[in-house]
Design an enzyme around this catalytic site. Structure first.
Site, PDB file in Angstrom:
ATOM      1  N   LYS A  43       7.238  -7.869  -4.675  1.00 50.99           N
ATOM      2  CA  LYS A  43       6.508  -7.887  -3.404  1.00 50.99           C
ATOM      3  C   LYS A  43       7.421  -8.508  -2.338  1.00 50.99           C
ATOM      4  CE  LYS A  43       3.174  -7.763  -0.400  1.00 50.99           C
ATOM      5  NZ  LYS A  43       3.019  -6.450   0.274  1.00 50.99           N
ATOM      6  N   ASN A  67      -2.839   1.689   2.716  1.00 49.47           N
ATOM      7  CA  ASN A  67      -2.932   0.249   2.521  1.00 49.47           C
ATOM      8  C   ASN A  67      -2.521  -0.498   3.782  1.00 49.47           C
ATOM      9  OD1 ASN A  67      -0.316  -1.612   2.313  1.00 49.47           O
ATOM     10  ND2 ASN A  67       0.286   0.452   1.666  1.00 49.47           N
ATOM     11  N   ILE A  69      -1.917  -4.347   3.426  1.00 50.60           N
ATOM     12  CA  ILE A  69      -1.987  -5.635   2.736  1.00 50.60           C
ATOM     13  C   ILE A  69      -1.579  -6.744   3.706  1.00 50.60           C
ATOM     14  CG2 ILE A  69      -1.185  -6.938   0.715  1.00 50.60           C
ATOM     15  CD1 ILE A  69      -2.682  -4.292   0.032  1.00 50.60           C
ATOM     16  N   CYS A 129       8.094  -2.115   7.206  1.00 54.91           N
ATOM     17  CA  CYS A 129       6.659  -2.297   6.924  1.00 54.91           C
ATOM     18  C   CYS A 129       5.838  -1.764   8.089  1.00 54.91           C
ATOM     19  CB  CYS A 129       6.336  -3.771   6.699  1.00 54.91           C
ATOM     20  SG  CYS A 129       4.562  -4.029   6.489  1.00 54.91           S
TER      21      CYS A 129
HETATM   22  O1  RRO Z   1       2.184  -5.580   2.832  1.00 51.62           O
HETATM   23  C1  RRO Z   1       1.971  -4.455   3.316  1.00 51.62           C
HETATM   24  O2  RRO Z   1       0.949  -4.188   3.958  1.00 51.62           O
HETATM   25  C2  RRO Z   1       2.961  -3.375   3.185  1.00 51.62           C
HETATM   26  C3  RRO Z   1       4.323  -3.535   3.301  1.00 51.62           C
HETATM   27 BR1  RRO Z   1       5.101  -5.213   3.495  1.00 51.62          BR
HETATM   28  C4  RRO Z   1       5.188  -2.415   3.277  1.00 51.62           C
HETATM   29  O3  RRO Z   1       6.410  -2.492   3.409  1.00 51.62           O
HETATM   30  N1  RRO Z   1       4.607  -1.201   3.129  1.00 51.62           N
HETATM   31  C5  RRO Z   1       3.287  -1.044   2.986  1.00 51.62           C
HETATM   32  O4  RRO Z   1       2.813   0.091   2.844  1.00 51.62           O
HETATM   33  N2  RRO Z   1       2.456  -2.142   3.023  1.00 51.62           N
END
Ligand code: RRO
Length: 287
Positions: A43, A67, A69, A129
């Protein structure tokens, strides 16, 4: 398939788990035989701990997953103290630490905080990201002004292999990859998730707490394969392919397009054994 010589080491097979889909390894060790894989990417780690974005953070659609996150992670100090010791006992899986920063100097500071520790091979700089709003939605990979300095300063701070993870929505992907090569990095990872949004048809409200997110899964596969083929046909730079791999034939598309290694992410949420099966199937076909 005999091992793959790349990035200064040998990968027993070309299959890695993608960043953000396996924590720091130990979180999935009961359901994934990590030592049967080429390795995995952690991660993304930031300087400070991050709680992540508002729930819901993940939703599905018929083409895959969305997503946001929001870079949830314990921060580099705890990663070094609590996660690296476990990684040291791995013998065959090669580990890449994913690093993410909000300011240009944060990547080099992360390298400084980790570089003298054992337990990992190299770094995958997450420059793409789609869910980090601090820079007004402009990841470093899409910022041609700032990117070269970030890359050069990271290169100057480590002798470990360095990958730059780039964005799928880059209108100048070859130029961006060329900057990575010119800065002396060892390769690029193509691609991160594609910015997207799913809304409730009746109300128009976004399903994800953060509003937008990153698209992954089967819908991303042609995007990723195209990015790999485009960069490989223009540059002599190693590429790690990622996006929508669920079976061996998907991985083969990336390898045929010129990828050295292939990452699997979203598919492991549905079935954590998929990466092992893909690795075995590739090995059988090569035998
Ligand atoms: O953590 C995220 O929401 C995330 C990251 Br860092 C990323 O590089 N790519 C993604 O789809 N989610």
């Amino acid at each position: 398939m005999s091992g793959i010589e790349a990035f200064g080491t040998t990968f027993q097979n070309p299959v890695l788990l993608a960043a953000g889909t396996c924590g720091f390894g130990l979180e999935v060790a009961e359901v994934v035989d990590l030592e049967a894989l080429g390795g995995f990417v952690t991660k993304s780690v930031t300087l400070e701990p991050r709680d992540g974005n508002a729930a819901p953070r993940v939703t599905e659609f018929d083409g895959g997953m969305l997503n946001s996150i929001g870079l949830a992670n314990p921060g580099v100090e705890r990663v070094r103290r609590e996660k690296l010791p476990w990684l040291r006992q791995l013998e065959r899986a090669r580990v890449w630490m994913s690093l993410a920063g909000h300011a240009p100097d944060e990547y080099e500071r992360l390298i400084e905080a980790l570089d003298d520790a054992d337990g990992f091979l190299g770094y995958e700089l997450n420059l793409s990201c789609p869910n980090d709003q601090r820079r007004g939605g402009l990841p470093f990979a899409l910022d041609a002004e700032v990117l070269p300095g970030v890359l050069e300063r990271c290169r100057a701070r480590t002798e470990r292999p360095l990958l730059a993870k780039l964005a799928p929505n880059d209108p100048r992907l070859v130029e961006t990859a060329r900057r990575v090569a010119e800065a002396g990095l060892d390769g690029v990872t193509l691609v991160n998730t594609l910015p997207g949004r799913i809304v409730e048809a009746s109300t128009g409200h976004a399903i994800l707490g953060a509003g937008s997110g990153g698209v992954s899964g089967p819908a991303l596969r042609p995007v990723g394969v195209h990015a790999v083929a485009t960069v490989r046909s223009a540059l002599d730079l190693p590429v790690v392919g990622v996006g929508g791999v669920r079976r061996a034939s998907d991985a083969r598309q990336y390898l045929r397009a010129g990828a050295t290694l292939v990452q699997i992410g979203t598919a492991t949420f549905a079935d954590p054994r998929i990466p092992e099966r893909v690795a075995r199937a590739l090995a059988r076909a090569a035998a």
